[in-house]
Design a protein around this motif. Structure first.
Motif, PDB file in Angstrom:
ATOM      1  N   GLN A  29     -27.939  59.708  13.658  1.00 31.81           N
ATOM      2  CA  GLN A  29     -26.907  58.694  13.834  1.00 31.81           C
ATOM      3  C   GLN A  29     -25.607  59.267  13.290  1.00 31.81           C
ATOM      4  OE1 GLN A  29     -27.291  55.551  15.223  1.00 31.81           O
ATOM      5  NE2 GLN A  29     -29.347  56.220  15.746  1.00 31.81           N
ATOM      6  N   GLN A  31     -21.372  58.484  12.458  1.00 37.57           N
ATOM      7  CA  GLN A  31     -20.328  57.486  12.259  1.00 37.57           C
ATOM      8  C   GLN A  31     -19.123  58.176  11.639  1.00 37.57           C
ATOM      9  OE1 GLN A  31     -20.253  53.682  12.582  1.00 37.57           O
ATOM     10  NE2 GLN A  31     -18.197  54.489  12.579  1.00 37.57           N
ATOM     11  N   PRO A  39     -14.737  51.950   9.370  1.00 40.19           N
ATOM     12  CA  PRO A  39     -15.265  52.776  10.464  1.00 40.19           C
ATOM     13  C   PRO A  39     -14.185  53.056  11.505  1.00 40.19           C
ATOM     14  CG  PRO A  39     -16.758  50.985   9.961  1.00 40.19           C
ATOM     15  CD  PRO A  39     -15.487  50.723   9.200  1.00 40.19           C
ATOM     16  N   SER A  43     -20.706  53.730  15.820  1.00 41.91           N
ATOM     17  CA  SER A  43     -21.680  54.795  15.584  1.00 41.91           C
ATOM     18  C   SER A  43     -22.402  55.115  16.887  1.00 41.91           C
ATOM     19  CB  SER A  43     -22.677  54.375  14.508  1.00 41.91           C
ATOM     20  OG  SER A  43     -23.415  53.266  14.926  1.00 41.91           O
ATOM     21  N   SER A  45     -25.863  57.657  18.514  1.00 42.42           N
ATOM     22  CA  SER A  45     -27.021  58.478  18.190  1.00 42.42           C
ATOM     23  C   SER A  45     -27.033  59.715  19.073  1.00 42.42           C
ATOM     24  CB  SER A  45     -28.324  57.690  18.372  1.00 42.42           C
ATOM     25  OG  SER A  45     -28.485  57.324  19.708  1.00 42.42           O
TER      26      SER A  45
END
Length: 56
Positions: A29, A31, A39, A43, A45
């Motif tokens: 993952q 971010q 953030p 995010s 993957s």
């Protein structure tokens, strides 16, 4: 390279970007943050296979 990653690279030239990785056996993952509490992008993957690693 997708637009989100391209935009992130441009912003990196202008400010420090913190990248967090949660690495696991088959998938990670990712971010990015402009500072520890904000953030930068959603995010995403990334599977640990050649095609996905080549994408980034």
């Amino acid at each position: 390279m997708n637009n989100t990653v391209r935009h992130l690279l441009v912003e990196t030239c202008l400010r420090l970007v913190i990248v967090g990785l949660d690495m696991a056996k088959e998938e990670s993952q990712v971010q990015a943050f402009l500072d520890p509490s904000k953030p930068y992008v959603i995010s995403f993957s990334m599977k640990h296979i050649k095609e996905e690693l080549d994408h980034y």
